[in-house]
Motif scaffolding. Structure first.
Motif, short mmCIF file in Angstrom:
data_model
loop_
_atom_site.label_atom_id
_atom_site.label_comp_id
_atom_site.label_asym_id
_atom_site.label_seq_id
_atom_site.Cartn_x
_atom_site.Cartn_y
_atom_site.Cartn_z
N LEU A 5 13.86 39.27 18.51
CA LEU A 5 14.54 37.90 18.16
C LEU A 5 14.38 37.77 16.93
CD1 LEU A 5 15.26 34.94 18.92
CD2 LEU A 5 12.74 34.46 18.79
N ALA A 6 15.80 37.31 16.06
CA ALA A 6 15.71 37.26 14.63
C ALA A 6 16.37 35.90 14.27
CB ALA A 6 16.57 38.27 14.09
N VAL A 7 15.63 35.44 13.08
CA VAL A 7 15.95 33.95 12.65
C VAL A 7 15.75 33.88 11.22
CG1 VAL A 7 15.44 31.39 12.94
CG2 VAL A 7 14.72 32.83 14.95
N ARG A 14 12.14 31.45 7.30
CA ARG A 14 12.81 32.04 6.35
C ARG A 14 13.36 33.18 6.68
NH1 ARG A 14 12.69 34.90 1.42
NH2 ARG A 14 10.78 35.80 1.57
N ARG A 15 12.71 34.33 6.98
CA ARG A 15 13.32 35.43 7.53
C ARG A 15 12.20 36.04 8.74
NH1 ARG A 15 12.94 40.79 7.57
NH2 ARG A 15 15.13 41.85 7.88
N LEU A 16 12.60 35.87 9.85
CA LEU A 16 11.64 36.29 11.00
C LEU A 16 12.43 37.25 11.97
CD1 LEU A 16 8.75 35.64 11.82
CD2 LEU A 16 9.72 34.20 13.67
N VAL A 17 11.92 38.72 11.98
CA VAL A 17 12.38 39.52 13.07
C VAL A 17 11.07 40.29 13.88
CG1 VAL A 17 13.56 41.83 13.23
CG2 VAL A 17 14.13 40.37 11.32
N MET A 18 11.27 39.39 15.12
CA MET A 18 10.26 39.61 16.02
C MET A 18 10.23 40.57 17.15
SD MET A 18 8.46 36.27 18.23
CE MET A 18 7.81 35.64 16.85
N PRO A 19 9.44 41.46 17.51
CA PRO A 19 9.58 42.21 18.54
C PRO A 19 9.11 41.63 19.79
CG PRO A 19 7.84 42.94 17.42
CD PRO A 19 8.51 41.93 16.56
N TRP A 127 27.57 43.10 20.24
CA TRP A 127 27.50 44.47 20.06
C TRP A 127 26.78 44.88 21.22
CZ3 TRP A 127 24.65 41.32 17.07
CH2 TRP A 127 23.20 41.48 17.31
N ALA A 128 26.93 46.43 21.38
CA ALA A 128 26.34 47.30 22.32
C ALA A 128 25.11 47.80 21.86
CB ALA A 128 27.27 48.20 23.00
N GLY A 129 24.14 48.00 22.59
CA GLY A 129 22.88 48.56 22.27
C GLY A 129 21.98 47.88 21.45
N PRO A 130 20.85 48.27 21.17
CA PRO A 130 19.74 47.50 20.77
C PRO A 130 19.64 47.00 19.17
CG PRO A 130 18.93 49.74 20.58
CD PRO A 130 20.37 49.65 21.22
N PHE A 131 20.37 47.80 18.31
CA PHE A 131 20.98 46.91 17.19
C PHE A 131 22.25 47.10 16.32
CE2 PHE A 131 21.16 51.28 15.22
CZ PHE A 131 20.23 52.09 16.08
N PRO A 377 14.49 47.17 14.05
CA PRO A 377 15.84 47.45 13.13
C PRO A 377 16.74 46.27 13.49
CG PRO A 377 15.69 48.92 15.14
CD PRO A 377 14.55 48.39 15.11
N TRP A 378 17.12 45.47 12.42
CA TRP A 378 17.82 44.35 12.51
C TRP A 378 18.86 44.24 11.00
CZ3 TRP A 378 19.20 41.35 16.32
CH2 TRP A 378 20.14 40.20 16.24
#
Length: 383
Positions: A5-7, A14-19, A127-131, A377-378
């Motif tokens: 999840l990315a916000v 401000r920038r959060l990339v959460m597994p 998109w296709a795939g995890p990133f 990865p994001w």
């Protein structure tokens, strides 16, 4: 299952990339951004119903929900305003094993309209795939135009231009050329959120209500009696009886029907008559609401619970944790909570519990212990 999840630039995020994993609990002190994360998830789900712009308006508009700090933060310098280099943007997205989606909202161009404060959807990507990689893009929306990846590998125009306030998730449908978009939209529409289950004296759950088969408890819990009866008839009646007995030993729940109206009847050990919904304590009623929500016969793709321990006595937390763990066997669960005893109860029952602790760093929400190399990865596409 969602993996990431990315916000970016939503309130304190401000920038959060959460597994993410199968069962997740988001914790942290008051003011660390737990509520902002919950709202961001709801906002992302609203995009599938074309409601993201309206949802932002209810929060005060894009201007009041944007990150209020500086565009760039350097830890070796005091916080101060600088000249903006990039465009104003609010971005959010997710990635699963098979597909990912993101949305980029920004300020509108100056126009003579009473809706001039509505944000515009600048970009959407599927998109296709995890990133996200250029080669994995399937459908892309840039400003008002939608394009679809052709079988040859090139791009085809999707169709008529979209309005700047319309999401391609809800307004664009091409089952032949872009079936993946329809699949992701339906997944997102199945996401279920609970954060305002009413237990006050006038709560609808306390009153007799017209009953129909209810596999999904409503957001306020008005159809509690019908939802519990549905579990007894087409769900797991044994799991429901066990959940009630674990919380209130020797007790059971019955549903009484009169002229098509359903009403709770709570039989408690030592009492000669059942208690009606109007007689139940707030904690007892709230727990029964969670029984109906978490033992649903129709599990969603994603279930998000905001502080489910509210109003519950500590003795009920292990029973509630058991309900959450049971639900996680059928659906992905995200729990937002600041209760350490509840988190400890979850940890005691679930070996694979994924605990995410939010902290504040110069006003921005971050994940405790997560460095740049620890993030999934994001990549956000440029405008």
């Amino acid at each position: 299952m969602l993996r990431t999840l990315a916000v970016e630039n939503y309130r304190s995020l401000r920038r959060l990339v959460m597994p993410l994993r199968e069962l997740n609990v988001v914790t942290g002190a008051n003011g660390t951004g737990k509520s902002s994360l919950y709202r961001a998830l709801r906002l992302l789900a609203d995009a599938s119903r074309n409601g993201a712009v309206a949802a932002l308006a209810k929060e005060g508009g894009l201007g009041s929900t944007l990150w209020a700090g500086p565009e760039f933060v350097r830890k070796d310098r005091p916080v101060q305003g600088t000249a903006r280099r990039g465009p104003v943007t609010l971005r959010m997205g997710f990635a699963a094993d098979d597909y990912g989606y993101l949305m980029d909202l920004g300020l509108p161009l100056p126009v003579a309209s009473m809706f001039s404060k509505d944000p515009e959807i600048k970009r959407e990507s599927l998109w296709a795939g995890p990133f996200l990689r250029p080669a994995s893009l399937l459908v892309e929306r840039v400003n008002s135009q939608v394009r679809i990846r052709a079988e040859s590998g090139g791009w085809e125009r999707g169709g008529p231009d979209l309005q700047t306030f319309d999401s391609m998730l809800s307004q664009f449908a091409d089952p032949q050329r872009a079936p993946e978009l329809l699949q992701v939209r339906e997944r997102m529409r199945s996401w279920r959120f609970y954060d305002h289950l009413r237990t006050d004296a006038d709560a609808p759950a306390r009153q007799a209500q017209v009953g129909t088969r209810t596999p999904v408890l409503g957001p306020e819990g008005a159809d509690l009696a019908a939802a519990l009866q549905t579990i007894q008839e087409i769900g797991s009646a044994a799991a429901m009886a066990e959940a009630v007995d674990q919380a209130f030993p020797g007790s059971s729940v019955e549903i009484q029907e009169s002229a098509g109206r359903f009403e709770l009847a709570f039989r408690q050990y030592g009492l000669l008559r059942p208690l009606s919904g109007a007689e139940l304590s707030d904690g007892t009623l709230r727990y029964l609401l969670w029984v109906a929500a978490l033992l649903t016969p129709r599990p969603p793709e994603l279930l998000v619970l905001n502080e489910p321990e509210t109003s519950l006595h500590p003795d009920l937390l292990p029973a509630l944790a058991n309900l959450v763990v049971t639900a996680a066997k059928e659906t992905q669960v995200i729990v937002v909570s600041h209760s350490r005893p509840f988190t400890a109860s979850l940890q005691a029952l679930a070996d694979d519990l994924h605990t995410i602790e939010l902290v504040k760093d110069r006003g921005a929400t971050t994940i405790a212990g997560q460095g740049p190399l620890d993030e999934p990865p994001w990549k956000w596409p440029s405008r």
